[in-house]
Design a protein around this motif. Structure first.
Motif, PDB file in Angstrom:
ATOM      1  N   GLY A 590       0.777  -1.233   0.000  1.00  0.00           N
ATOM      2  CA  GLY A 590       0.000   0.000   0.000  1.00  0.00           C
ATOM      3  C   GLY A 590       0.809   1.282   0.000  1.00  0.00           C
ATOM      4  N   SER A 591       2.130   1.196  -0.019  1.00  0.00           N
ATOM      5  CA  SER A 591       2.972   2.400   0.019  1.00  0.00           C
ATOM      6  C   SER A 591       3.857   2.471  -1.218  1.00  0.00           C
ATOM      7  N   GLN A 592       4.057   3.702  -1.726  1.00  0.00           N
ATOM      8  CA  GLN A 592       4.980   3.952  -2.837  1.00  0.00           C
ATOM      9  C   GLN A 592       6.184   4.745  -2.332  1.00  0.00           C
ATOM     10  N   SER A 593       7.341   4.410  -2.840  1.00  0.00           N
ATOM     11  CA  SER A 593       8.564   5.129  -2.457  1.00  0.00           C
ATOM     12  C   SER A 593       8.930   6.139  -3.539  1.00  0.00           C
ATOM     13  N   TYR A 594       9.409   7.275  -3.123  1.00  0.00           N
ATOM     14  CA  TYR A 594       9.888   8.287  -4.070  1.00  0.00           C
ATOM     15  C   TYR A 594      11.016   9.065  -3.408  1.00  0.00           C
ATOM     16  N   VAL A 613      16.238  12.218  -0.523  1.00  0.00           N
ATOM     17  CA  VAL A 613      15.772  11.464   0.645  1.00  0.00           C
ATOM     18  C   VAL A 613      14.588  10.584   0.210  1.00  0.00           C
ATOM     19  N   VAL A 614      14.612   9.306   0.626  1.00  0.00           N
ATOM     20  CA  VAL A 614      13.527   8.375   0.272  1.00  0.00           C
ATOM     21  C   VAL A 614      12.315   8.653   1.152  1.00  0.00           C
ATOM     22  N   LYS A 615      11.191   8.896   0.501  1.00  0.00           N
ATOM     23  CA  LYS A 615       9.938   9.153   1.192  1.00  0.00           C
ATOM     24  C   LYS A 615       8.911   8.088   0.790  1.00  0.00           C
ATOM     25  N   LYS A 616       7.863   7.959   1.565  1.00  0.00           N
ATOM     26  CA  LYS A 616       6.779   7.033   1.235  1.00  0.00           C
ATOM     27  C   LYS A 616       5.453   7.773   1.251  1.00  0.00           C
ATOM     28  N   LYS A 617       4.566   7.367   0.322  1.00  0.00           N
ATOM     29  CA  LYS A 617       3.227   7.930   0.269  1.00  0.00           C
ATOM     30  C   LYS A 617       2.222   6.819  -0.003  1.00  0.00           C
TER      31      LYS A 617
END
Length: 643
Positions: A590-594, A613-617
């Motif tokens: 359920g999470s995408q990394s960007y 920086v790696v973030k999740k949404k």
């Protein structure tokens, strides 16, 4: 040499020949010991009909005897010698190779005929009720551990009915091992049945998205039979096509793909080719037992109550009050076939076996919950409404598992009911029947065992007594001729032969709540010397249903003997493995990394330092669920109506 053998005499045969008179004296001297040992050896063995008549048995020492085969295990045979009161045991090593082969052939033929006879009437339900039928076949698979039929069909029912792939795989592999054990004695035996088992194993593997094991199983299936069924050919072609499409679901190793195509090209396929859709199919192609047609016979000595009705279930009950028989609801409710049912109870009346019709069957009705309240709509009160809700009894409770049958004309004495529940480790004997053609002739059987547990919160206790479909509802009794419990079902562990029971206290509680017309006979009411023989008051319970059509099976000839076939389409979605959901392709759980440029540090000289920086949404595709509704099916099942 003697015409009567004992297990002790086989030792004598290895060293010297003995004259007839000497052997007769030896046999008479130890006849009591032989009978006891044979009885002990027989405990735990399922009931089996004897061979069709006496045959000649040869010992390695040169002696011979005419006898009927009773049973076989890994080290000995049990024979009934003409003129001898008790069966005798003979070591397999003391027999000639020809007699050993003869013993195994007779034994496997009898076991196959027995199991086929037990399952034949239930197979029409595989189309519409695979879950219920598979549970029944699972019991038969355990009751007759030498024959492969029930294991294959139970595996198909579990795979198609419940999508229970792991248990289905285990059962199919057990069936394959049983066939291979028979083929070690008789090469080529059950070739068609083995091909069917291999095909179904391949289908289960493909449903688990394991292409290489599926291909290996299909190839082994082709190699096991002279003629390949159209269903097996279809599944192999479907596997090869799916692999070539590179869908990502199925991918074969290059070596197995080449072997699959080569095997398919050289296979001698049956000329009977049904119209098959592009889905996987189970096949129940099987070789009939040597005693062909055994499954169509009725129970000897038992007549159907109507020409339009056939036997759909057999169980056990016992008389607890005048005209009242206590049994398990599972015997009556868990049967094949829809429509009206009729229940009869077997009893000897003046020396003649009759099936007496039950006037009514008392099973505790579900509870109904009622709740009243005021219903308001658009700020206006429109009245008081009572809502009703049916609450079924909890599985495992006595109200869900026990039933009483009212049988007018049943002239049998009631059994005494003990006062309390048996304690753990108490030795008790289960009295009941074994399903089969000779049920009436064999009569009540005894299954020894003990109580394995204390009662749980619903009063259920586990017992070690061998429990089959036929002895469900039978009483647990001790030497005091009193009923200490009732076995109502098989163990919850589906691969064990033990049972589940209620103790005497639960029997009393249920009976007093639900049967108001009479009362139980207590052990306090009757001294032990006046209590009746348990076997005289334990009765078979027969459930009859409307006859089904006879056009289920079609002949499949592979040249080895009589055979029949049944085809079942797999309706579970292979793409989602029946779960009705697929993993979202655009996220992980359920999470995408960007990556985003952010200040990671700063200094007086260089100022701010930026770095990715790696973030999740939350994934917008699946709204953070990590799953998507499978587009190929509805609730895990393929919609066959659209085809």
């Amino acid at each position: 040499m003697s015409s009567e053998w004992s297990f002790r005499e086989q030792v004598v045969y290895r060293f010297a020949d003995v004259q007839i008179k000497a052997l007769d004296m030896f046999l008479n001297r130890f006849s009591v010991a032989i009978a006891v040992l044979v009885t002990l050896a027989g405990l735990g063995w399922p009931s089996v009909g004897r061979s069709q008549g006496p045959v000649t048995w040869q010992s390695r020492a040169g002696s011979s005897v005419e006898a009927e085969l009773i049973r076989v295990d890994d080290s000995k045979v049990v024979l009934q010698v003409e003129g001898n009161r008790s069966p005798v045991e003979v070591s397999l090593d003391s027999l000639t190779p020809e007699s050993r082969l003869q013993a195994m052939q007779i034994w496997f033929n009898e076991r196959d005929a027995k199991q086929f006879q037990m399952i034949r009437q239930h197979l029409p339900g595989m189309y519409e009720r695979p879950e219920a039928v598979s549970r029944l076949l699972l019991e038969i698979h355990k009751a007759v551990p030498e024959s492969p039929y029930a294991g294959i069909w139970a595996g198909v029912g579990l795979s198609e009915g419940e999508n229970n792939l792991e248990l289905a795989k285990r059962l199919l592999m057990q069936a394959v091992k049983r066939i291979e054990a028979q083929q070690e004695v008789m090469a080529g035996r059950h070739s068609m049945t083995l091909a069917s088992a291999r095909n179904n194993l391949g289908v289960v593997a493909l449903k688990q998205q394991e292409a290489n094991p599926a291909a290996s199983s299909f190839i082994a299936g082709v190699q096991s039979s002279n003629v390949v069924s159209a269903v097996l050919e279809h599944n192999m072609q479907l596997l090869a096509q799916t692999d070539s499409m590179r869908t990502g679901l199925i991918e074969l190793a290059p070596r197995l793909r080449s072997e699959l195509l080569a095997t398919l090209a050289s296979a001698d396929v049956s000329t009977s080719k049904p119209n098959l859709n592009e889905s996987l199919y189970y096949t129940l192609d099987f070789d009939l037992p040597i005693e062909a047609g055994a499954g169509n016979r009725k129970v000897e000595g038992l007549d159907s109550p109507s020409v339009f009705m056939e036997l759909v279930s057999i169980g056990t009950g016992f008389v607890v009050a005048p005209g009242i028989v206590l049994t398990s609801t599972d015997v009556i409710t868990n049967t094949d076939g829809y429509g009206p049912k009729m229940v009869t109870v077997g009893s000897y009346q003046h020396g003649i076996f009759k099936a007496l019709t039950c006037k009514n069957c008392l099973m505790t009705a579900p509870r109904i919950s009622a709740r009243s309240g005021i219903v308001i709509r658009t700020n206006e009160t429109i009245g008081t409404v009572t809502r009703f809700r049916i609450i079924p009894h909890r599985a495992g409770s006595s109200d869900a598992e026990l039933a009483a049958l009212h049988v007018p004309g049943l002239d049998l004495a009631p059994l005494c009911i003990a006062n309390d529940t048996p304690a753990k480790a108490t030795d008790l004997t289960l009295y009941g029947y074994d399903p089969g053609q000779n049920l009436v002739k064999q009569g009540v059987r005894e299954f020894t065992g003990e109580i394995l547990s204390e009662p749980d919160h619903q009063g259920v206790q586990n017992v070690s007594n061998e429990t089959t479909g036929g002895n469900r509802g039978g009483p647990l009794m001790s030497d005091d001729k009193a009923v200490h419990g009732i076995v109502f079902a098989m163990s919850e562990n589906e691969l064990e032969t033990s049972g589940r029971a209620f103790g005497a206290r639960m029997i009393r509680s249920w009976f007093n709540r639900n049967v108001r017309t009479t009362s139980l006979t207590s052990v306090d009411d009757q001294p032990i010397e006046k209590r009746f023989d348990p076997k005289a008051s334990v009765v078979p319970v027969f459930v009859w249903g409307l006859k089904s059509g006879s056009g289920l099976f079609s002949d499949v000839a592979d040249g080895t003997g009589p055979s029949e076939s049944l085809m079942i389409e797999n309706t579970w979605c292979v793409s989602c493995i029946g779960s009705s959901y697929q993993d979202c392709p655009n996220c992980v759980n359920g999470s995408q990394s960007y990556r985003k440029q952010e200040v990671v540090s700063s200094s007086r000289i260089g100022g701010d330092v930026y770095a990715p920086v790696v973030k999740k949404k939350r994934c917008p595709t699946c709204s953070g669920r990590g799953k998507l509704k499978c587009p190929h099916c509805k609730n895990g099942r393929l919609d066959l109506r659209r085809r």
